[in-house]
Write an enzyme that holds these catalytic residues in place. Sequence first.
Site, PDB file in Angstrom:
ATOM      1  NE  ARG A   1    -123.801  23.830 -97.737  1.00 32.74           N
ATOM      2  CZ  ARG A   1    -124.750  24.762 -97.334  1.00 32.74           C
ATOM      3  NH1 ARG A   1    -124.533  25.972 -97.426  1.00 32.74           N
ATOM      4  NH2 ARG A   1    -125.879  24.003 -96.610  1.00 32.74           N
TER       5      ARG A   1
ATOM      6  CE  LYS B   1    -125.618  22.001-100.326  1.00 30.90           C
ATOM      7  NZ  LYS B   1    -125.844  20.547 -99.739  1.00 30.90           N
TER       8      LYS B   1
ATOM      9  CG  HIS C   1    -118.504  19.450 -95.430  1.00 30.04           C
ATOM     10  ND1 HIS C   1    -118.740  20.535 -96.203  1.00 30.04           N
ATOM     11  CD2 HIS C   1    -119.381  18.946 -95.056  1.00 30.04           C
ATOM     12  CE1 HIS C   1    -120.165  20.439 -95.923  1.00 30.04           C
ATOM     13  NE2 HIS C   1    -120.454  19.387 -95.191  1.00 30.04           N
TER      14      HIS C   1
ATOM     15  NE  ARG D   1    -121.982  23.208 -93.953  1.00 25.05           N
ATOM     16  CZ  ARG D   1    -122.582  24.303 -94.100  1.00 25.05           C
ATOM     17  NH1 ARG D   1    -122.206  25.411 -93.833  1.00 25.05           N
ATOM     18  NH2 ARG D   1    -124.090  24.166 -94.076  1.00 25.05           N
TER      19      ARG D   1
ATOM     20  CG  HIS E   1    -127.810  22.803 -91.968  1.00 22.55           C
ATOM     21  ND1 HIS E   1    -127.213  22.316 -90.774  1.00 22.55           N
ATOM     22  CD2 HIS E   1    -127.032  22.492 -93.046  1.00 22.55           C
ATOM     23  CE1 HIS E   1    -126.195  21.756 -91.052  1.00 22.55           C
ATOM     24  NE2 HIS E   1    -125.645  22.101 -92.366  1.00 22.55           N
TER      25      HIS E   1
ATOM     26  CE1 TYR F   1    -121.536  19.004 -87.801  1.00 19.66           C
ATOM     27  CE2 TYR F   1    -123.472  19.865 -88.342  1.00 19.66           C
ATOM     28  CZ  TYR F   1    -122.269  19.479 -88.888  1.00 19.66           C
ATOM     29  OH  TYR F   1    -121.898  19.826 -90.074  1.00 19.66           O
TER      30      TYR F   1
END
Length: 300
Positions: free
Chosen positions: A149, A173, A246, A249, A272, A281
């Site tokens: 990110r 995150k 993004h 990514r 994730h 995806y």
Amino acid sequence: MGFVTNMLNSFLEYLQIEKNYSQYTVVCYEKDIQIFIDFLTAENIQSLNEVTYADARNFLTTLHKKQYAKRSIARKISTLRSFYRYLHREEFVSENPFALVSLPKKEHKNPRFLYQEEMEALFQVCDVSTPMGQRNQAIVELMYATGIRVSECVAIKLADIDFSAQTILVTGKRNKQRYVPFGSYAKIALQTYINEGRIHLLQKSQSHTNALFLNHRGTALTARGIRLILDKLVKQTAENIHITPHMFRHTFATHLLNEGADLRTVQELLGHEHLSTTQIYTHVTKDRLKAVYMNHHPRA
């Protein structure tokens, strides 16, 4: 509305300290709640405890009338649900009026990614004889090589990079850390930038920083800075495309899956928490497979 402001500040502090949310996420929460506070003022509702389920539904209708996207509306309702859950836990309100408000169905859009030709155009446009060009090349190569990110990219410190193992310690995150590998092209670009361009940029600053990527003043580059860099790079190419950080990514994940990588591996590389987040995806790769089939099968 002074009491409301105090409650908002208390909630934001809770998100930062207890939930360990990033500054960007906290700002998004604040903006969403501020829109609701403006709604309360317009409706002459003086207290958060006065808000009913009917008021919550009225707010939802107002958002629709202002033509907010479904995804944006869903995020705002989710934010307010969390806000009221916190207020109820702290006994500032007696009930959560957003608890039963249903979220609008999400629009299913496949993530936009870059084709190999578009990526090559970006790789070729940087003037690597200059410090800024070396930095920009390192950014483009690294973001495509790792799928990190933009917030993770600007947070990288020199000590996070292990050139011998070709891995980077990435802080994602909620401060979750993971090691992400990078390839030979990114390695060369990073080493050139660190050994040449970064030293030159650092001399422009009176302070010392361990941040990997620096701006023209020799201080740490920001996420907004990377967005501006990408905009400038695209204008220098012949490609008529709009690029966001993004999208690197998305491109990273899509290209890996197209080349046969398994979903679990891509999930881990992207950081994730849930596999369902990565599964978006697979829709992209299925569309590509279908297009290849239709274009090349004799009986298609």
